[in-house]
Write an enzyme that holds these catalytic residues in place. Structure first.
Site, PDB file in Angstrom:
ATOM      1  CG  PHE B 118      -2.354   0.118   0.929  1.00  0.00           C
ATOM      2  CD1 PHE B 118      -2.988  -0.814   0.147  1.00  0.00           C
ATOM      3  CD2 PHE B 118      -3.082   1.201   1.414  1.00  0.00           C
ATOM      4  CE1 PHE B 118      -4.337  -0.691  -0.154  1.00  0.00           C
ATOM      5  CE2 PHE B 118      -4.433   1.329   1.128  1.00  0.00           C
ATOM      6  CZ  PHE B 118      -5.061   0.387   0.341  1.00  0.00           C
ATOM      7  CD  GLN B 232      -5.116  11.313   2.685  1.00  0.00           C
ATOM      8  OE1 GLN B 232      -5.899  10.381   2.702  1.00  0.00           O
ATOM      9  NE2 GLN B 232      -3.867  11.194   3.097  1.00  0.00           N
ATOM     10  CG  HIS B 234      -8.411   9.693  -3.980  1.00  0.00           C
ATOM     11  ND1 HIS B 234      -8.540   9.570  -5.344  1.00  0.00           N
ATOM     12  CD2 HIS B 234      -7.846   8.549  -3.538  1.00  0.00           C
ATOM     13  CE1 HIS B 234      -8.053   8.387  -5.700  1.00  0.00           C
ATOM     14  NE2 HIS B 234      -7.634   7.754  -4.635  1.00  0.00           N
ATOM     15  CG  LEU B 244     -12.311   7.814  -3.470  1.00  0.00           C
ATOM     16  CD1 LEU B 244     -11.285   7.020  -2.699  1.00  0.00           C
ATOM     17  CD2 LEU B 244     -11.703   9.119  -3.937  1.00  0.00           C
ATOM     18  CD  GLU B 247      -3.397   6.018  -5.468  1.00  0.00           C
ATOM     19  OE1 GLU B 247      -3.742   6.993  -4.806  1.00  0.00           O
ATOM     20  OE2 GLU B 247      -2.617   5.133  -5.065  1.00  0.00           O
ATOM     21  NE  ARG B 278      -4.279   8.280  -2.273  1.00  0.00           N
ATOM     22  CZ  ARG B 278      -4.923   7.534  -1.377  1.00  0.00           C
ATOM     23  NH1 ARG B 278      -5.351   8.073  -0.248  1.00  0.00           N
ATOM     24  NH2 ARG B 278      -5.122   6.256  -1.592  1.00  0.00           N
ATOM     25  CG  HIS B 346     -10.393  10.328   0.537  1.00  0.00           C
ATOM     26  ND1 HIS B 346     -10.170   8.976   0.532  1.00  0.00           N
ATOM     27  CD2 HIS B 346      -9.218  10.920   0.687  1.00  0.00           C
ATOM     28  CE1 HIS B 346      -8.878   8.768   0.656  1.00  0.00           C
ATOM     29  NE2 HIS B 346      -8.280   9.918   0.747  1.00  0.00           N
ATOM     30  NE  ARG B 381      -6.935   8.023   6.116  1.00  0.00           N
ATOM     31  CZ  ARG B 381      -7.018   7.168   5.094  1.00  0.00           C
ATOM     32  NH1 ARG B 381      -6.383   6.016   5.147  1.00  0.00           N
ATOM     33  NH2 ARG B 381      -7.718   7.473   4.016  1.00  0.00           N
TER      34      ARG B 381
END
Lengths: 346, 567, 282
Positions: B118, B232, B234, B244, B247, B278, B346, B381
């Site tokens: 991740f 944050q 996205h 969303l 990715e 990101r 998000h 995060r």
């Protein structure tokens, strides 16, 4: 240089569409009615977004549930043009072909659950059934030991419950269920699916208790195989596989001692083994006993015999042609199944 | 109503874990979970990716220590290192416990819990169940709570804490089914109501209900909020809904294209192009849109995520979910046409200020999950840490409350207090002097936040945003609830959610204006670099005489010294 | 003359003999020849599948193999037999191991399941092979005075992963046939719903509620009769009609025709020839 993006702007098609929305506020309405809202809708708009538009721009009293708006939380289950689905993943333009009256989308609450207001129905009965059928894992790991080590679970086992854990409890299947419509105490497809998922999980310890509950009245044997649940499942879960799975397991573990359902199912196996054909005339009393049959079906049986729809007893059914070879194959398959079970038990 | 030992507000991952753990800690306690939705609807279900834990199932050399470092670095050094220590050390235990109670984790060949790589993590340590991790965790916790007989008050909308001389007495909530306001006298209350990123509305990937109800209630009761300015974004949210597009679409070779047909990432990340980090990609898209190279539409400006060159076969086999989403929510088939996207809010790093045990400054009041700010995420995060946060700190908050409930007397909530609240809500339904519409105000809130307190921030814009927020709050006083019925008044509920978002939006904007640096998700054009000397601190926001009062709190350091954050 | 292998459903051999008898009357009129497979056995009726998945595969592989031996498609006129045999076929086609195991046993009879014959409902064959235009041209007594409620039944529609011809929730094939025969269909909400047959002996009250609802709608819509492509639906809607309507406190009745009888009427055969007087309600 990549050119498909060209300077032209995204073209928006738009048209006026009427939403015929079910309205019912038990505080003031004696009975439900429909309100028509005609709004401009562009391509790409979902039924939920259209309802939001109506609530914000036309009539703020229209009431419905919505939360994630992305097809994962299951809040906005409702019937669009008669079929239960999620409003948030249903495209308005695709529904146009399904309108009974051209250009009019009918939006109604889910069925088989008590109405609360407009498109909102009570989910509590479903939660109560989840509790009744113990739709949880009762772990073989003592609480004091938890978190210390993980269970080893094979990919094969994971695959058994993988699809079932896609269920978001949107209750579309509950709304479409034939038997639940006929009797509100029926376990319901979502709860059967969850029960199956628990029963095939090796971490669980209450398989037998759960199964014993599932084979009682209003349980797994009452399903009428109409496949509506599976056909309307918003996550395309093969719910009938789960129901068949519970039945197969029940016959394996409990035999036919429980209910008429199990006896009924076994009768097919017996008849095929003997004659290759089903002896329908005797199914009622093999399923429910002679007493039940006489009490329930005698008047009809008389009519049937008079119309020559069923022969007077004892019923004669001619076996299939070539039955001898068939019987042998069938017996041999029984041996295969026994072998399978033995190697499985090992 | 009989007083409760613990009232938990929110039925997502944090709330349910708290309930489960509290019952385990002391089965004799009287515990209630209030949720404005059925718990299984909670936004935890939307978390697809997974939860990080250094189980070392996949990478045998993974350690808790590495997880700690990745998290601290990812936070741009604003996370408290002792809190991160707890988060990462508890992680393996919590993942195993979830396994023990039935979570259907995906598996590796050796039948252990599967893990995958991740973003921002040095080892593949993200535990997952296909692409439905949050959903299955939520189901499992809900099942266990039903098993344990937790009292659920579903579809109860929480309104306020009852506080007397800074002593919490319990909670007021509206039963949506009846419209009645009910009092929940309680020894302790745990807030676990999720994040507040929905204040950006159509520019947010969040559920409609992620309106920061718990934070707003706590804030109005005088409890401080922390680091609210950190939100944050996205890079690729769908234009109309903000949902969303993961990715994976860019990973498979999708292009980001502006209205001139240009693959503009060449300007910002010539080597990595669409696969840049990101926050960089988000900023790049935003720049294109701000410099008028985006497309225009009634739903706002956007750019194209173009997959058409990948071909039908690849899209169908490798990106089926993205295709389905794009067709469901935009009416666009990515095989035929590019997907309209733009950055979307998000996740909210900020929240109710708590210590490492979930305690707030007010006795008997606790918070956990995205609703709280411990802080383990700091300024940014890491993927896979949000589920972990709600589980670890939900559990801790439940345990703490169960241990401490005995210390407090149950409060008494007077009928007068309930009546006053009821009148307050009824006043929205009066026609005289009430004419503002919910939809218009909410739309303007989302727009002004996206424009002025969005990805790029600068003093002049934020100030303008704050002025607009003040005006919106004035207009809110004249808002009209048109539905006057008692049963399931969703019109009223939406208005109350808007009130919560407006209150919290002020703290986001005020924090953003004060923080004169760029750190993690917070990017100031006028202060483009991190300023550790002045701003290696948490922002504290408290309600003081109706306005936001800002303060600061030091960041707890530990083994790791401040470093520049590069990848 | 197009030839087909014809599957003998247990119920058509006993309670609903008139169904096959009607087909026998008119098959030549439509240039069809249905060759009865006297070797075929009971399909397991949507039950054998879970009682013993392997026996289920065996008996239906054998049923299909007999058609394959003749090099013909297998035509079925009972919905549940159709669904059941097609389900088995799908499983056999998807699992080479299962196919091998089953063929090992079928060898004794000189049979082999290859997967070459399609399993089709009579209704599908009428529409796809004979064609609605041809049928229209052969009509001698148009059903123009009749308003008809088309009751499809479940297992000709669902699961769509196995059936996959008609829209599983909003079908139209039977409506089209009725119109080709000169009849008028009613907009029938229950047309894609369940008759309750499969729980008749297990949960009778529920089953009869289900049947009563379908009957009531047809009666209220003033349909002259219900037509169904499934003998099981027919058994409930006709045989159990009185009981179901009594339970629902409805004092009325409505005739229920087999698909094959309706076609026969339009092709000029009499009620008596078609065996309609054998129905409980006629």
């Amino acid at each position: 240089m990549h050119m498909t993006g060209a300077a032209e702007q995204h073209k928006e098609e738009k048209r006026d569409i009427t939403f015929r929305v079910f309205r019912f506020n038990p505080q003031v309405d004696i009975k439900p009615y429909f309100d028509d809202y005609t709004i401009p809708v562009e391509r790409g708009i979902t039924v939920l977004r259209a309802l939001n538009y109506i609530k914000e721009h036309v009539d703020p009293t229209v009431s419905f549930r919505a939360f994630c708006q992305a097809g994962i939380c299951g809040s906005c289950g409702m019937r669009v043009n008669g079929i239960s689905k999620l409003a948030c993943t249903t495209q308005v333009w695709e529904e146009l072909d399904r309108c009974k009256e051209p250009g009019i989308l009918k939006v109604e609450p889910l069925r088989n659950m008590p109405p609360i207001k407009d498109l909102i129905v009570d989910m509590d009965p479903l939660v109560d059934k989840m509790k009744h059928y113990m739709n949880w894992i009762d772990s073989s790991m003592p609480e004091s030991e938890m978190g210390k080590k993980e269970f080893l679970v094979s990919e094969d086992e994971f695959l058994k419950y993988d699809k079932a854990t896609d269920c978001i409890l949107c209750a579309s299947c509950v709304s479409e269920c034939t038997i639940l419509r006929a009797h509100k105490e029926y376990v319901s497809p979502a709860v059967l699916l969850k029960s199956y998922r628990m029963n095939v999980d090796s971490r669980d310890t209450i398989h037998d208790t759960r199964l014993a509950e599932l084979v009682k009245d209003h349980g797994v044997w009452d399903c009428t195989h109409c496949y509506r649940c599976q056909e309307t499942c918003v996550k395309s879960i093969p719910i009938m596989d789960a129901i068949h799975g519970i039945r197969e397991n029940a016959l394996e573990v409990r035999g036919t001692k429980d209910t008429s359902g199990a006896k009924h199912a076994e009768a097919f196996m017996d008849d095929i083994a003997k004659k290759g054909k089903l002896v329908e005339a005797t199914l009622p009393f093999r399923t429910n006993g002679v007493l039940w049959t006489v009490k329930n079906l005698l008047p009809m049986a008389v009519k049937m015999i008079m119309k020559r729809r069923t022969p007077p007893p004892p019923p004669m059914v001619k076996p299939s042609k070539g039955i001898k070879a068939f019987r042998e194959e069938f017996r041999e398959m029984t041996e295969h199944v026994k072998d399978d079970q033995q190697s499985h038990n090992k | 109503m009989k007083p409760f030992d613990i009232v938990i507000v929110g039925g997502g991952g944090a709330g349910l874990y708290a309930a489960m753990e509290a019952m385990k800690t002391n089965p004799s306690l009287n515990i209630a979970v209030l949720s404005k939705v059925y718990p299984n609807r909670s936004h935890t279900s939307a978390a697809q990716g997974g939860a990080n834990a250094a189980l070392a199932n996949k990478a045998k050399d993974d350690t808790v220590e590495m997880h700690i470092f990745d998290t601290i670095k990812g936070s741009d050094y604003l996370a408290d290192q002792d809190a991160v220590d707890i988060l990462c050390s508890e992680a393996p235990k919590i993942i195993r416990e979830l396994d023990n109670i039935g979570t259907p984790w995906s598996r590796l060949d050796d039948n252990t819990i599967a893990q995958r790589p991740f973003g921002g993590a040095g080892r593949p340590r993200c535990c997952y169940c296909a692409d439905k991790t949050g959903h299955t965790i939520l189901q499992t916790l809900y099942e266990q709570c039903l098993k344990k007989g937790v009292f659920f008050f579903n579809e109860y909308f929480s309104l306020s804490l009852s506080v007397n001389n800074s002593r919490m007495r319990g909670l007021l909530a509206m039963n949506m089914k009846t419209g009645k306001i009910e009092a929940f006298p309680a020894k302790t209350v745990i807030f676990a109501t999720g994040g507040y990123a929905k204040m950006y509305w159509n520019r947010s990937s969040n559920a409609a209900g992620n309106t920061g109800d718990g934070q707003a209630i706590a804030y109005r009761a005088g409890i401080p909020l922390k680091d609210m300015e950190f939100v944050q974004f996205h890079p690729t949210g769908l234009r109309k809904s903000g949902l969303l597009v993961t990715e994976g679409a860019r990973g498979e070779g999708g292009y980001l294209v502006n209205k001139d047909g240009e693959r503009f990432m060449a300007r910002y990340a010539p080597e990595k192009m669409e696969l840049g980090p990101r926050d960089l990609v988000s900023r790049s898209i935003e720049t294109e849109i701000l410099q008028d190279r985006g497309f225009d539409s009634p739903a706002g400006k956007y750019i194209h995520l173009d997959l058409t060159h990948l071909g039908a076969e690849l899209i169908k086999s490798r990106l089926p979910q993205i295709r389905e989403m794009s067709m469901n929510f935009e009416g666009v088939d990515p095989i035929e046409e590019p997907i309209p996207v733009r950055p979307t809010a998000h996740y909210s790093m900020g929240g109710i200020d708590t210590d490492n045990y979930g305690r707030t400054v007010m006795d008997g009041v606790y918070a956990a999950g995205e609703c709280a700010c411990v802080s383990v995420h700091g300024a940014n995060r890491l993927g896979g840490n949000s589920l972990l946060d709600i589980l670890v700190f939900g559990r801790i908050a439940g345990h703490t409350a169960a241990e401490e409930a005995g210390k407090f007397e149950p409060g008494v909530i007077s009928p007068e207090e309930i009546k006053a609240k009821d009148e307050e809500l009824r006043s929205f339904m009066q026609s005289s002097g009430h004419y503002e519409r919910y939809g218009a105000l909410r739309e303007e809130l989302g727009q002004t936040l996206a424009l002025n307190v969005g990805i790029y921030r600068e003093a002049s814009k934020i100030s303008r945003g704050m002025d607009e927020l003040s005006l919106l709050k004035e207009r809110f006083k004249k808002i009209r609830v048109f539905d006057s019925s008692d049963i399931f008044n969703t019109n009223l509920m939406q208005v109350l959610e808007l009130q919560n978002m407006l209150d919290l939006a002020e703290t986001v904007a005020a924090g953003a204006l004060a923080r004169e640096e760029s750190r993690g998700s917070h990017t100031r054009n006028d202060f483009p670099t991190r300023d550790d000397e002045k701003w290696h601190k948490h922002t504290i926001a408290t309600l003081d005489n109706g306005t936001v009062k800002l303060g600061q709190k030091p960041v707890t350091m530990g083994r790791y010294e401040l470093q520049e954050r590069t990848y | 003359m197009k030839r087909y292998a014809y599957y003998l459903s247990c119920i058509n051999e006993s309670m609903t003999k008139e169904l096959d008898r009607s087909i026998d009357l008119w098959q030549k009129d439509l240039d069809m020849e249905l060759i009865k497979l006297h070797e075929s056995t009971c399909c397991g009726g949507s039950n054998l599948e879970y009682v013993s998945p392997k026996h289920f595969a065996l008996v239906n592989a054998r049923n299909i193999a007999h058609a394959e031996k003749l090099g013909l498609d297998l035509v079925v006129s009972c919905n549940t037999c159709l669904m059941t045999i097609r389900t088995a076929k799908k499983k056999l086609d998807e699992s080479p191991d299962l196919k091998r195991e089953v063929n090992e046993l079928l060898k004794k009879e000189g049979l082999e399941y290859k997967g070459t014959s399609e399993v089709r409902h009579l209704l599908w064959v009428l529409i796809e092979d004979v064609g609605l235009d041809v049928i229209k041209s052969k009509v001698k007594v148009p059903l123009k005075n009749f308003t008809i409620a088309p009751f499809y039944g479940c297992h000709i529609l669902r699961p769509s992963t196995v059936l996959g011809k008609d829209n599983p929730l909003d079908p139209s094939s039977l409506d089209q046939l009725i119109e080709a025969l000169g009849g008028t269909t009613i907009p029938y909400e229950h047309k894609n719903r369940c008759c309750g047959f499969h729980t008749l002996l297990v949960a009778e009250e529920e089953s009869l509620n289900v049947a009563a609802e379908a009957l009531a709608e047809a009666i209220e819509s003033k349909a002259d009769f219900i037509v169904t492509p499934c003998p099981l639906c027919h058994t409930v809607l006709d045989g159990y009609q009185a009981k179901a309507l009594k339970q629902a406190h409805i004092n009325a009745s409505i005739p229920v025709l087999h698909l094959s009888e309706m076609v026969g009427l339009a092709l000029g055969y009499t009620k008596k020839q078609l065996g309609i007087q054998r129905h409980i309600v006629c």
